[in-house]
Design an enzyme around this catalytic site. Structure first.
Site, short mmCIF file in Angstrom:
data_model
loop_
_atom_site.label_atom_id
_atom_site.label_comp_id
_atom_site.label_asym_id
_atom_site.label_seq_id
_atom_site.Cartn_x
_atom_site.Cartn_y
_atom_site.Cartn_z
N LYS A 16 0.85 -1.20 0.00
CA LYS A 16 0.00 0.00 0.00
C LYS A 16 0.89 1.25 0.00
O LYS A 16 1.30 1.74 1.05
CB LYS A 16 -0.94 0.04 1.22
CG LYS A 16 -2.03 1.06 1.02
CD LYS A 16 -2.33 1.98 2.17
CE LYS A 16 -1.29 2.80 2.79
NZ LYS A 16 -1.04 4.12 2.15
N GLU B 272 9.34 0.00 11.31
CA GLU B 272 10.51 0.90 11.13
C GLU B 272 9.97 2.32 11.30
O GLU B 272 9.24 2.81 10.44
CB GLU B 272 11.10 0.72 9.73
CG GLU B 272 11.69 -0.65 9.48
CD GLU B 272 13.01 -0.86 10.20
OE1 GLU B 272 13.63 0.13 10.63
OE2 GLU B 272 13.41 -2.03 10.35
N CYS C 186 14.45 9.37 7.90
CA CYS C 186 14.32 8.83 9.25
C CYS C 186 15.65 8.82 9.98
O CYS C 186 15.71 8.99 11.19
CB CYS C 186 13.73 7.43 9.20
SG CYS C 186 14.69 6.31 8.19
N GLU D 257 10.75 14.75 16.19
CA GLU D 257 11.19 14.61 14.81
C GLU D 257 10.56 15.73 13.98
O GLU D 257 9.33 15.83 13.89
CB GLU D 257 10.74 13.23 14.28
CG GLU D 257 11.32 12.90 12.94
CD GLU D 257 10.88 11.53 12.44
OE1 GLU D 257 9.67 11.22 12.52
OE2 GLU D 257 11.74 10.78 11.95
P1 NAD Z 1 2.99 7.98 8.21
O1 NAD Z 1 3.09 7.15 9.42
O2 NAD Z 1 2.02 9.11 8.21
O3 NAD Z 1 2.58 7.07 6.95
C1 NAD Z 1 3.36 5.97 6.52
C2 NAD Z 1 2.49 5.04 5.70
O4 NAD Z 1 1.53 4.42 6.55
C3 NAD Z 1 1.67 5.71 4.61
O5 NAD Z 1 1.55 4.80 3.53
C4 NAD Z 1 0.32 5.94 5.28
O6 NAD Z 1 -0.74 6.05 4.36
C5 NAD Z 1 0.19 4.70 6.13
N1 NAD Z 1 -0.57 4.80 7.38
C6 NAD Z 1 -0.65 5.86 8.23
N2 NAD Z 1 -1.40 5.53 9.30
C7 NAD Z 1 -1.79 4.25 9.14
C8 NAD Z 1 -2.57 3.34 9.92
N3 NAD Z 1 -3.10 3.70 11.09
N4 NAD Z 1 -2.76 2.09 9.45
C9 NAD Z 1 -2.20 1.70 8.28
N5 NAD Z 1 -1.47 2.52 7.49
C10 NAD Z 1 -1.26 3.78 7.92
O7 NAD Z 1 4.46 8.47 7.88
P2 NAD Z 1 4.97 9.39 6.69
O8 NAD Z 1 4.70 10.82 7.03
O9 NAD Z 1 4.49 8.87 5.38
O10 NAD Z 1 6.55 9.09 6.75
C11 NAD Z 1 7.43 9.76 7.55
C12 NAD Z 1 7.76 8.94 8.79
O11 NAD Z 1 8.34 7.70 8.40
C13 NAD Z 1 8.81 9.60 9.67
O12 NAD Z 1 8.45 9.47 11.01
C14 NAD Z 1 10.08 8.80 9.38
O13 NAD Z 1 11.04 8.84 10.40
C15 NAD Z 1 9.52 7.45 9.16
N6 NAD Z 1 10.48 6.64 8.40
C16 NAD Z 1 11.13 5.62 9.05
C17 NAD Z 1 12.06 4.84 8.36
C18 NAD Z 1 12.79 3.72 9.04
O14 NAD Z 1 13.34 2.88 8.34
N7 NAD Z 1 12.82 3.65 10.36
C19 NAD Z 1 12.31 5.09 7.00
C20 NAD Z 1 11.63 6.14 6.38
C21 NAD Z 1 10.70 6.89 7.09
#
Ligand code: NAD
Length: 490
Positions: free
Chosen positions: A184, A258, A292, A392
């Site tokens: 997704k 992650e 991240c 963050e």
């Molecule tokens: P987000 O959590 O808003 O969304 C991530 C994904 O999850 C999107 O596809 C979103 O549509 C989906 N999503 C959101 N809430 C959900 C739920 N309740 N159930 C199922 N799916 C859901 O994050 P973002 O703004 O897209 O990404 C940025 C974040 O990702 C930052 O916090 C960053 O640090 C983190 N990140 C972590 C890593 C790692 O490897 N640790 C790598 C890249 C990004």
């Protein structure tokens, strides 16, 4: 601003169970360029009904199809074909990601396509050596066969900031293990998934095995809670990770998370200033700070604080902010208006908290009258208890934090809810390794931070559960089965 002009990037179908399929509803995702604020593509927004079809296809393919039953070597062959096809389209993939999320092309052409491909190649090597079925001596005298079997139907949920990187890290080990997968993609970055789907189909991944259903968090939540899903692999914010972890805990689904970070770079007193400045330009500000692993807390001794503040300030004033497709650009736009507002909100918070702004601030960078740009901002004299040091921000905002001695530096680095990454900068490699052993994060770099896909990656504390990459990353997609055998006769 929206436009009704059709784009060559428009799509009208979803890739469900390996087939291009009409979506169940007419809901559309408008992909908006973060640098021009214009719609660059429209694609279907997957609905719960589309997710249901994708999971049904994955379930059918897992329970009855050939993929989980093939020899690992045969799956490796298909994925090696995929790798060859991917290698030939990497420039296109990098450009696509720059178009959809505004990642500077200098970063995209390194990390958004070639790095995922290197990850894929590394996983192929790991899968060739992986002990899919091993015989152990057994404590009772009889041999025990330990099998690693595919975990089942996997829901892979990547974020927008490194979409191919975080899709590849789930999809590839899952497929190599014999799982079937529903991806997704985030609504900000659905386009790269279309190209990936085409390449998987061309490589000969069988029907039902892979689906892409881009959609919002409700679509994601529907997928996570779906009873047909056996494992959820998520990368994203810690807030969403907690919710997903709770659902998976209730349903006893396997889950790997992650999540976010607030990593620290520790500058030891003997560090070379030019090397530190160059290093922090990359590790602090990569992907315009939307990473991240970005190391946005810079820890420096009180003695060298002002000298480092001057050097970093000069470096940040010299950054080229602008068109992400221009190879000279260092910092592109934020992915969306809400992200621009969030970052500027933190710049205001830093000011209110009493940190000294060395450079940057709110308001558009000079010469940019559209696009979600923010000014690269450096705060000095930051206390680690301030919100700008604890939360963050996900933008080009760095905080310089003074420390008393090395023990104090390690204490400050560890004084965080997160535990994802970090670096130490020193001319004394042993002193660097000593610090590396004391900081509680899943990865750490001494004078560098280049991820190695042969080694596990992931977070301590609120940065996640589980590991990606390396044999450990492949092991996230298997169940262990022990088969007992009879004692040898006599
Ligand atoms: P987000 O959590 O808003 O969304 C991530 C994904 O999850 C999107 O596809 C979103 O549509 C989906 N999503 C959101 N809430 C959900 C739920 N309740 N159930 C199922 N799916 C859901 O994050 P973002 O703004 O897209 O990404 C940025 C974040 O990702 C930052 O916090 C960053 O640090 C983190 N990140 C972590 C890593 C790692 O490897 N640790 C790598 C890249 C990004």
């Amino acid at each position: 601003m929206t436009s009704t002009v059709e784009s060559s990037l428009d799509r009208s179908q979803l890739f469900i169970g390996g087939k291009w399929t009409d979506p169940a509803t007419s809901e559309v995702i408008e992909v908006v360029s973060p640098s021009t604020e214009e719609v660059v593509a429209r694609v279907p927004a997957a609905s719960p009904a589309d997710v249901d079809r994708a999971v049904a296809a994955a379930r059918q393919a897992f329970d009855h199809g050939p993929w989980p039953r093939m020899a690992p070597a045969d799956r490796i062959e298909v994925m090696a074909r995929f790798s060859g096809l991917y290698a030939a389209r990497m420039d296109e993939m990098a450009g696509l990601i720059t178009t959809e999320i505004g990642s500077p092309i200098s970063f995209s052409s390194l990390a958004q396509a070639p790095a995922p491909w290197m990850m894929l190649e590394t996983f192929l090597g790991i899968a060739r050596e992986f002990p899919w079925e091993e015989e152990r001596a057994g404590s009772l005298g009889a041999p025990v066969i330990v099998r690693r079997e595919p975990v089942g139907v996997v829901a892979a949920i990547p974020p927008w900031n490194v979409p191919q990187f975080t899709t590849m890290s789930k999809l590839v080990p899952a497929l190599l293990a014999g799982c079937t997968v529903v991806v997704k993609p985030a609504p900000e970055s659905p386009l790269d998934g279309y190209l990936m789907a085409e390449l998987l189909a061309e490589a000969g991944v069988p029907e039902g095995v892979v689906s892409f259903v881009a959609g919002d968090r409700e679509t994601g939540a529907h997928l996570v809670a779906h009873p047909g899903v056996d494992k959820v692999a998520f990368t994203g914010s810690t807030a969403a990770g907690r919710k997903i972890g709770a659902v998976c805990g209730e349903q006893l689904k396997r889950v790997s998370l992650e999540l976010g970070g607030k990593s620290a770079a520790i500058v030891l007193d003997d560090a070379d200033l030019a090397g530190v400045t160059e290093g922090i330009k990359f590790i602090g500000l990569m992907n315009s700070g939307q990473a991240c692993v970005a190391q946005t807390r810079i820890l420096v001794s009180r003695r060298r604080h002002d000298e480092v503040a001057d050097a970093l300030g000069e470096m940040m004033r010299g950054l080229v902010v602008g068109d992400p497709h221009d190879p000279a650009t260092d910092v592109g736009p934020m992915v969306a208006r809400r992200q621009q507002e969030r970052v500027e909100g933190y710049i205001d918070i830093g000011r209110q908290e009493g940190a000294r702004m060395v450079t940057g601030g709110t308001g558009r960078p000079d010469g940019l009258d559209r696009g979600w740009f923010v000014r690269p901002t450096l705060f000095a004299g930051v206390d680690n208890g301030m919100r700008i040091a604890q939360e963050e921000i996900f933008g080009p905002v760095l905080s310089l934090i003074p420390y008393d001695d090395v023990d104090d530096a390690v204490r400050i680095a560890n004084d965080s809810d997160y535990g994802l990454a970090g670096t130490v900068w020193t001319t004394d490699a042993e002193a660097g390794l000593d610090v590396a052993r004391r900081v509680r994060t899943g990865t750490y770099g001494v004078n560098t931070y280049t991820m190695d896909f042969a080694a596990p990656f992931g977070g301590y504390k609120a940065s996640g559960i589980g590991r990606e990459f390396g044999p450990e990353g492949l092991a996230q997609y298997v169940e262990y089965k022990s088969v007992y055998t009879e004692l040898p006769a006599g």
